[in-house]
Write a protein that holds these residues in place. Sequence first.
Motif, mmCIF file in Angstrom:
data_model
loop_
_atom_site.group_PDB
_atom_site.id
_atom_site.type_symbol
_atom_site.label_atom_id
_atom_site.label_comp_id
_atom_site.label_asym_id
_atom_site.label_seq_id
_atom_site.Cartn_x
_atom_site.Cartn_y
_atom_site.Cartn_z
ATOM 1 N N ALA A 1 -9.862 11.213 21.566
ATOM 2 C CA ALA A 1 -8.515 11.181 22.134
ATOM 3 C C ALA A 1 -7.455 11.317 21.044
ATOM 4 C CB ALA A 1 -8.300 9.889 22.921
ATOM 5 N N LEU A 2 -7.636 10.594 19.947
ATOM 6 C CA LEU A 2 -6.682 10.709 18.846
ATOM 7 C C LEU A 2 -6.785 12.067 18.170
ATOM 8 C CD1 LEU A 2 -7.022 7.121 17.349
ATOM 9 C CD2 LEU A 2 -5.077 8.050 18.604
ATOM 10 N N GLY A 3 -7.988 12.639 18.184
ATOM 11 C CA GLY A 3 -8.147 14.002 17.692
ATOM 12 C C GLY A 3 -7.366 14.992 18.546
ATOM 13 N N SER A 4 -7.368 14.779 19.863
ATOM 14 C CA SER A 4 -6.594 15.638 20.752
ATOM 15 C C SER A 4 -5.098 15.494 20.498
ATOM 16 C CB SER A 4 -6.898 15.287 22.219
ATOM 17 O OG SER A 4 -8.247 15.537 22.524
ATOM 18 N N LEU A 5 -4.654 14.246 20.253
ATOM 19 C CA LEU A 5 -3.240 14.029 19.939
ATOM 20 C C LEU A 5 -2.873 14.712 18.629
ATOM 21 C CD1 LEU A 5 -0.664 12.502 20.859
ATOM 22 C CD2 LEU A 5 -1.367 10.645 19.352
ATOM 23 N N ALA A 6 -3.732 14.570 17.619
ATOM 24 C CA ALA A 6 -3.487 15.248 16.345
ATOM 25 C C ALA A 6 -3.533 16.758 16.506
ATOM 26 C CB ALA A 6 -4.527 14.795 15.315
ATOM 27 N N ALA A 7 -4.439 17.243 17.387
ATOM 28 C CA ALA A 7 -4.525 18.686 17.637
ATOM 29 C C ALA A 7 -3.239 19.204 18.263
ATOM 30 C CB ALA A 7 -5.722 18.991 18.533
ATOM 31 N N ALA A 8 -2.661 18.419 19.177
ATOM 32 C CA ALA A 8 -1.393 18.828 19.788
ATOM 33 C C ALA A 8 -0.306 18.947 18.725
ATOM 34 C CB ALA A 8 -0.978 17.810 20.855
ATOM 35 N N THR A 9 -0.287 17.990 17.804
ATOM 36 C CA THR A 9 0.681 18.045 16.707
ATOM 37 C C THR A 9 0.447 19.275 15.844
ATOM 38 O OG1 THR A 9 0.699 15.622 16.668
ATOM 39 C CG2 THR A 9 1.673 16.746 14.786
ATOM 40 N N GLN A 10 -0.822 19.571 15.579
ATOM 41 C CA GLN A 10 -1.133 20.698 14.708
ATOM 42 C C GLN A 10 -0.901 22.046 15.374
ATOM 43 O OE1 GLN A 10 -1.416 20.427 11.558
ATOM 44 N NE2 GLN A 10 -1.198 18.230 11.886
ATOM 45 N N ILE A 11 -1.098 22.109 16.688
ATOM 46 C CA ILE A 11 -0.738 23.349 17.386
ATOM 47 C C ILE A 11 0.749 23.599 17.224
ATOM 48 C CG2 ILE A 11 -0.557 24.464 19.645
ATOM 49 C CD1 ILE A 11 -3.113 22.999 20.435
ATOM 50 N N GLY A 12 1.527 22.516 17.341
ATOM 51 C CA GLY A 12 2.965 22.640 17.097
ATOM 52 C C GLY A 12 3.266 23.070 15.681
ATOM 53 N N SER A 13 2.544 22.466 14.720
ATOM 54 C CA SER A 13 2.740 22.836 13.314
ATOM 55 C C SER A 13 2.381 24.290 13.055
ATOM 56 C CB SER A 13 1.892 21.925 12.412
ATOM 57 O OG SER A 13 2.297 20.587 12.529
ATOM 58 N N MET A 14 1.363 24.770 13.766
ATOM 59 C CA MET A 14 0.921 26.148 13.588
ATOM 60 C C MET A 14 1.924 27.131 14.182
ATOM 61 S SD MET A 14 -2.721 27.849 14.668
ATOM 62 C CE MET A 14 -2.451 27.558 16.420
ATOM 63 N N LEU A 15 2.491 26.769 15.336
ATOM 64 C CA LEU A 15 3.427 27.673 16.012
ATOM 65 C C LEU A 15 4.850 27.534 15.474
ATOM 66 C CD1 LEU A 15 2.210 27.346 19.713
ATOM 67 C CD2 LEU A 15 1.656 29.114 18.047
ATOM 68 N N GLY A 16 5.165 26.382 14.902
ATOM 69 C CA GLY A 16 6.524 26.147 14.414
ATOM 70 C C GLY A 16 7.044 27.209 13.467
ATOM 71 N N PRO A 17 6.248 27.607 12.455
ATOM 72 C CA PRO A 17 6.744 28.610 11.511
ATOM 73 C C PRO A 17 7.091 29.951 12.131
ATOM 74 C CG PRO A 17 4.899 27.426 10.564
ATOM 75 C CD PRO A 17 4.990 26.992 11.988
ATOM 76 N N THR A 18 6.607 30.222 13.365
ATOM 77 C CA THR A 18 6.987 31.485 14.005
ATOM 78 C C THR A 18 8.485 31.521 14.312
ATOM 79 O OG1 THR A 18 6.484 30.625 16.231
ATOM 80 C CG2 THR A 18 4.698 31.736 15.032
ATOM 81 N N LEU A 19 9.102 30.324 14.390
ATOM 82 C CA LEU A 19 10.546 30.275 14.638
ATOM 83 C C LEU A 19 11.366 30.495 13.377
ATOM 84 C CD1 LEU A 19 10.774 27.196 17.065
ATOM 85 C CD2 LEU A 19 10.710 29.627 17.658
ATOM 86 N N VAL A 20 10.690 30.511 12.230
ATOM 87 C CA VAL A 20 11.415 30.637 10.968
ATOM 88 C C VAL A 20 12.050 32.024 10.823
ATOM 89 C CG1 VAL A 20 11.182 30.520 8.442
ATOM 90 C CG2 VAL A 20 10.024 28.855 9.885
ATOM 91 N N PHE A 21 11.589 33.003 11.620
ATOM 92 C CA PHE A 21 12.221 34.325 11.556
ATOM 93 C C PHE A 21 13.705 34.241 11.895
ATOM 94 C CE2 PHE A 21 11.415 34.048 16.083
ATOM 95 C CZ PHE A 21 12.466 34.743 16.663
ATOM 96 N N LEU A 22 14.110 33.140 12.566
ATOM 97 C CA LEU A 22 15.520 32.966 12.922
ATOM 98 C C LEU A 22 16.401 32.716 11.704
ATOM 99 C CD1 LEU A 22 15.117 30.764 16.131
ATOM 100 C CD2 LEU A 22 15.802 33.159 16.032
ATOM 101 N N VAL A 23 15.795 32.513 10.520
ATOM 102 C CA VAL A 23 16.618 32.364 9.319
ATOM 103 C C VAL A 23 17.385 33.651 9.032
ATOM 104 C CG1 VAL A 23 15.131 30.617 8.284
ATOM 105 C CG2 VAL A 23 14.742 33.036 7.752
ATOM 106 N N ALA A 24 16.945 34.759 9.640
ATOM 107 C CA ALA A 24 17.708 36.008 9.506
ATOM 108 C C ALA A 24 19.099 35.844 10.083
ATOM 109 C CB ALA A 24 16.973 37.155 10.196
#
Length: 418
Positions: free
Chosen positions: A160-183
């Motif tokens: 269960a805690l692995g699933s919670l950490a996985a949810a955080t990491q999915i966010g961490s993995m997808l988060g940098p895709t928003l960095v293109f907005l630095v343009a």
Amino acid sequence: MFHQRLFALRWVMLGMFVLGVGQSIEFAIMPMLGRALEIDKLVIDLPAWGIYYQPKELAITVLASVTALSFSIFTPFWGRLSDRLGRKPFIVFGLFGYALGMALFCLVAWLGLIQWLSGFALFLALFLARVVHSALKSAAYPSSNAYIIDSVSVAARTKALGSLAAATQIGSMLGPTLVFLVAISFLAPLLLQAIICLALAVIVMLSLPHTRPDESGLEQQRNKPLRYFDQRYRQYTLLCLLLYLAMGMVQQTLGFYFQDLLRLSTAEAASYFSLSLMVSSAAMLFAQLFVVQRFRFPPEYYIGFGLPVLMLSFLALALSSQLLHLMLALAGFGFAFGLIGPSLAAAASKSVLPQEQGGLSGIIASVSGLGFVIGPLIGGFLYSLTPQAPYFFSSVIVCTVIFVFIVKAYFFRKNACQ
């Protein structure tokens, strides 16, 4: 009722997913934003004292350290309150607090970008904004962790805690895709994240069932708050402190390392660094979803396997000379922490009573945050000496942890045989 509780956990995991997105965006942008604000050019000049000092990148990593210090101070407080008042109010408060704190930080940074604030006044304003932001958002972490622990059996906690950490990491993995907005602006991804977090806070407030704290033994828990190094779990708090100290050194200097080692512009460094965070998060996610979720090993096994992988990854970072080497090293780094992170929390949770889970979750998060206080300061100083130094030193720390881990296991087995 059981299926209702499992469905409710999805809202908790969604909250951590969004916070994971924000965390990775901040890691990707802060080094370059600090340089754009010319924080690295800050000079401490006190002629009367004979002091003239330019901290360079250390001035930027200090902002990361104060964020972690604020997080470390406030998480045990929120965890204890969630033991008394329930988990939901503090999950919602943390999400609202993230949105408010990020909006405040963006306002201060914007004043710096248009040069209404500069020099030490800008640094102090950013410093205070980061303290407020971290203090408010920290409420979500121990309460989310404790909500998950309250909802599953002891045997299912690692998964269960692995699933919670996985949810955080999915966010961490997808988060940098928003960095293109630095343009558009360095602040655009941060503002978008604040809006998303605000919307989610409203949804969670309306949708997540409220849980009542376990009253058995609660009065005793009020009178005796948990200590950081209680003998029941002190090995886990010490391990968290050392590992997250090493992690803090690495994560808060990698942005500079990418730019300097690969000789990139600020915008290029932000893009490549974001890509590396995605690779690291993907490896972490693989460990949590396809290893921790699939095999029913005790959490101590995952910790013991992850430590050597982590040490080798830090060494690989120090010896890297091109982008591919950095990516492979960060993949190993992510995989190792994917095994170790949820396993530490699960192993520690078995040592305390149900009505103490919020307090313990706060302490674990606090100690991890304390590592991020010390780590960036040491990392920034070592980086000013030579760029590879933080990564060599991190590998030494993990090597020491492995030695202690092996010695402890040996004596435990020896005593058990006698």
